[in-house]
Design a protein around this motif. Sequence first.
Motif, mmCIF file in Angstrom:
data_model
loop_
_atom_site.group_PDB
_atom_site.id
_atom_site.type_symbol
_atom_site.label_atom_id
_atom_site.label_comp_id
_atom_site.label_asym_id
_atom_site.label_seq_id
_atom_site.Cartn_x
_atom_site.Cartn_y
_atom_site.Cartn_z
ATOM 1 N N ASP A 68 1.660 22.353 3.973
ATOM 2 C CA ASP A 68 2.420 22.498 2.732
ATOM 3 C C ASP A 68 1.711 21.751 1.611
ATOM 4 O OD1 ASP A 68 4.327 22.028 0.604
ATOM 5 O OD2 ASP A 68 5.930 22.584 1.991
ATOM 6 N N THR A 69 1.159 22.487 0.668
ATOM 7 C CA THR A 69 0.380 21.875 -0.413
ATOM 8 C C THR A 69 1.214 20.907 -1.236
ATOM 9 O OG1 THR A 69 -1.047 23.826 -0.536
ATOM 10 C CG2 THR A 69 -1.066 22.346 -2.422
ATOM 11 N N ASP A 70 2.468 21.243 -1.481
ATOM 12 C CA ASP A 70 3.331 20.355 -2.262
ATOM 13 C C ASP A 70 3.532 19.021 -1.546
ATOM 14 O OD1 ASP A 70 3.617 22.190 -4.294
ATOM 15 O OD2 ASP A 70 5.494 23.017 -3.511
ATOM 16 N N GLU A 71 3.724 19.072 -0.228
ATOM 17 C CA GLU A 71 3.902 17.829 0.523
ATOM 18 C C GLU A 71 2.613 17.013 0.552
ATOM 19 O OE1 GLU A 71 5.961 17.698 4.186
ATOM 20 O OE2 GLU A 71 7.428 19.224 3.620
ATOM 21 N N ILE A 72 1.491 17.683 0.627
ATOM 22 C CA ILE A 72 0.202 16.983 0.582
ATOM 23 C C ILE A 72 0.037 16.271 -0.749
ATOM 24 C CG2 ILE A 72 -2.299 17.327 0.488
ATOM 25 C CD1 ILE A 72 -1.892 19.633 2.508
ATOM 26 N N THR A 73 0.300 16.991 -1.827
ATOM 27 C CA THR A 73 0.176 16.401 -3.162
ATOM 28 C C THR A 73 1.096 15.203 -3.320
ATOM 29 O OG1 THR A 73 -0.427 18.553 -4.099
ATOM 30 C CG2 THR A 73 0.349 16.872 -5.638
ATOM 31 N N ASN A 74 2.315 15.343 -2.822
ATOM 32 C CA ASN A 74 3.286 14.251 -2.895
ATOM 33 C C ASN A 74 2.821 13.048 -2.085
ATOM 34 O OD1 ASN A 74 6.066 13.065 -3.381
ATOM 35 N ND2 ASN A 74 6.115 13.240 -1.159
ATOM 36 N N ALA A 75 2.283 13.291 -0.890
ATOM 37 C CA ALA A 75 1.841 12.190 -0.031
ATOM 38 C C ALA A 75 0.679 11.429 -0.652
ATOM 39 C CB ALA A 75 1.441 12.725 1.341
ATOM 40 N N VAL A 76 -0.277 12.150 -1.208
ATOM 41 C CA VAL A 76 -1.407 11.480 -1.855
ATOM 42 C C VAL A 76 -0.919 10.676 -3.056
ATOM 43 C CG1 VAL A 76 -3.602 11.811 -3.068
ATOM 44 C CG2 VAL A 76 -3.066 13.205 -1.059
ATOM 45 N N GLY A 77 -0.008 11.263 -3.822
ATOM 46 C CA GLY A 77 0.551 10.550 -4.969
ATOM 47 C C GLY A 77 1.305 9.299 -4.548
ATOM 48 N N GLN A 78 2.080 9.394 -3.458
ATOM 49 C CA GLN A 78 2.795 8.222 -2.965
ATOM 50 C C GLN A 78 1.833 7.135 -2.499
ATOM 51 O OE1 GLN A 78 6.394 8.173 -0.649
ATOM 52 N NE2 GLN A 78 6.569 10.391 -0.789
ATOM 53 N N ALA A 79 0.748 7.539 -1.856
ATOM 54 C CA ALA A 79 -0.242 6.561 -1.413
ATOM 55 C C ALA A 79 -0.805 5.792 -2.601
ATOM 56 C CB ALA A 79 -1.367 7.257 -0.647
ATOM 57 N N HIS A 80 -1.137 6.511 -3.647
ATOM 58 C CA HIS A 80 -1.675 5.882 -4.852
ATOM 59 C C HIS A 80 -0.645 4.957 -5.487
ATOM 60 C CE1 HIS A 80 -2.974 5.700 -9.117
ATOM 61 N NE2 HIS A 80 -4.173 5.651 -8.579
ATOM 62 N N GLU A 81 0.601 5.406 -5.516
ATOM 63 C CA GLU A 81 1.669 4.611 -6.133
ATOM 64 C C GLU A 81 1.969 3.346 -5.325
ATOM 65 O OE1 GLU A 81 6.403 5.047 -7.348
ATOM 66 O OE2 GLU A 81 5.227 6.821 -6.825
ATOM 67 N N LYS A 82 2.082 3.485 -4.009
ATOM 68 C CA LYS A 82 2.431 2.347 -3.166
ATOM 69 C C LYS A 82 1.326 1.293 -3.134
ATOM 70 C CE LYS A 82 5.506 4.886 -0.027
ATOM 71 N NZ LYS A 82 6.728 4.096 -0.255
ATOM 72 N N LEU A 83 0.073 1.744 -3.139
ATOM 73 C CA LEU A 83 -1.050 0.820 -3.023
ATOM 74 C C LEU A 83 -1.620 0.415 -4.378
ATOM 75 C CD1 LEU A 83 -2.922 2.478 -0.017
ATOM 76 C CD2 LEU A 83 -1.288 0.586 0.047
ATOM 77 N N GLY A 84 -1.279 1.168 -5.411
ATOM 78 C CA GLY A 84 -1.770 0.852 -6.744
ATOM 79 C C GLY A 84 -3.169 1.335 -7.018
ATOM 80 N N ALA A 85 -3.775 2.002 -6.047
ATOM 81 C CA ALA A 85 -5.137 2.508 -6.191
ATOM 82 C C ALA A 85 -5.423 3.399 -4.989
ATOM 83 C CB ALA A 85 -6.150 1.359 -6.263
ATOM 84 N N LEU A 86 -6.572 4.038 -5.004
ATOM 85 C CA LEU A 86 -7.029 4.798 -3.844
ATOM 86 C C LEU A 86 -8.557 4.734 -3.819
ATOM 87 C CD1 LEU A 86 -6.143 6.512 -1.452
ATOM 88 C CD2 LEU A 86 -6.335 8.538 -2.899
ATOM 89 N N ASP A 87 -9.094 4.223 -2.717
ATOM 90 C CA ASP A 87 -10.544 4.056 -2.570
ATOM 91 C C ASP A 87 -11.113 4.818 -1.379
ATOM 92 O OD1 ASP A 87 -11.037 1.786 -4.608
ATOM 93 O OD2 ASP A 87 -9.442 0.958 -3.341
ATOM 94 N N ILE A 88 -10.311 5.012 -0.351
ATOM 95 C CA ILE A 88 -10.790 5.606 0.894
ATOM 96 C C ILE A 88 -9.812 6.676 1.349
ATOM 97 C CG2 ILE A 88 -11.331 5.163 3.336
ATOM 98 C CD1 ILE A 88 -11.799 2.182 2.435
ATOM 99 N N LEU A 89 -10.334 7.839 1.698
ATOM 100 C CA LEU A 89 -9.526 8.898 2.300
ATOM 101 C C LEU A 89 -10.136 9.258 3.646
ATOM 102 C CD1 LEU A 89 -7.437 11.234 2.421
ATOM 103 C CD2 LEU A 89 -9.140 12.639 1.219
ATOM 104 N N VAL A 90 -9.329 9.207 4.690
ATOM 105 C CA VAL A 90 -9.719 9.738 5.992
ATOM 106 C C VAL A 90 -8.862 10.971 6.245
ATOM 107 C CG1 VAL A 90 -10.006 9.292 8.453
ATOM 108 C CG2 VAL A 90 -10.316 7.424 6.811
ATOM 109 N N ALA A 91 -9.453 12.136 6.062
ATOM 110 C CA ALA A 91 -8.737 13.405 6.236
ATOM 111 C C ALA A 91 -8.789 13.766 7.714
ATOM 112 C CB ALA A 91 -9.358 14.493 5.367
ATOM 113 N N ASN A 92 -7.865 13.185 8.459
ATOM 114 C CA ASN A 92 -7.886 13.295 9.914
ATOM 115 C C ASN A 92 -6.912 14.336 10.451
ATOM 116 O OD1 ASN A 92 -8.068 12.167 12.830
ATOM 117 N ND2 ASN A 92 -5.921 11.886 12.304
ATOM 118 N N ALA A 93 -5.834 14.605 9.744
ATOM 119 C CA ALA A 93 -4.789 15.492 10.270
ATOM 120 C C ALA A 93 -5.348 16.884 10.547
ATOM 121 C CB ALA A 93 -3.637 15.582 9.280
ATOM 122 N N GLY A 94 -5.032 17.396 11.723
ATOM 123 C CA GLY A 94 -5.480 18.729 12.102
ATOM 124 C C GLY A 94 -4.765 19.172 13.356
ATOM 125 N N VAL A 95 -4.892 20.446 13.672
ATOM 126 C CA VAL A 95 -4.269 20.988 14.877
ATOM 127 C C VAL A 95 -5.278 21.845 15.620
ATOM 128 C CG1 VAL A 95 -1.926 20.942 13.942
ATOM 129 C CG2 VAL A 95 -3.346 22.968 13.601
#
Length: 247
Positions: A68-95
């Motif tokens: 779900d693209t909307d949920e992905i966008t929301n999750a990335v935004g929440q990560a940035h908001e909670k941590l105050g920044a974003l420096d590292i992404l590990v795109a691990n989720a998969g099936v």
Amino acid sequence: MARILAGKAALVTGGSRGIGAASALALAELGADLVITYAGNKDAAERTVAALVEKGVRAYAVKADQSDTDEITNAVGQAHEKLGALDILVANAGVFASATVDAEDVAALDRMRVVNVEGVIATIRTASKLMRDDGRIIAMSSSAATRVGGSGVADYASSKAAVEGYIKGVARDLAARRITVNALGIGPVETDINPNSGPAAERRASGTALGRYAQPQEIAAVVAFVASPQASYITGAVIPVDGGAGA
């Protein structure tokens, strides 16, 4: 261990267990604050967050459906908001889903393609816009993408090959900001959803030069290195972490 990632903010998708949880813990050992995403197992996510906090870092869990693209966008935004920044992404989720080319029921294959390709692309695209310069993007691929074939894995292999092609182009796109973009081409790894038992597991293990499955911590160690300042000149690469499956 030197906390060389202190002050860095990391997002690990699919971080509640397996390779994702091990990667999050490895980053926390180096001092990074973290957000992990999970699809449905809230209890596992909360256990991982507790283990991260014990490392002396800030850590949070966010529920996100990678199809779900909307949920992905929301999750990335929440990560940035909670941590105050974003420096590292590990795109691990998969099936993973397996079927031969003559299969009639392809619903699981279609969902796998959405999660493994469109989900990863959406995550990277969204995160890159919020990421600080000198960041790190690491995507999980598979030795199946280019080196190890097998009956029933054509769709899975093609989904991971798509990720490998994508990260090479994005590495060029983000080079001016000194954001490195790499993938890990992993071999068989022992997790709760991929147990190292039975004839199929024996075949996969025997296909590696080392003759065994990896442990999640062995993959996580490479994630931690690629996320570190020492890996600043590695980008656009697919790094094999497959026990010599392609040897």
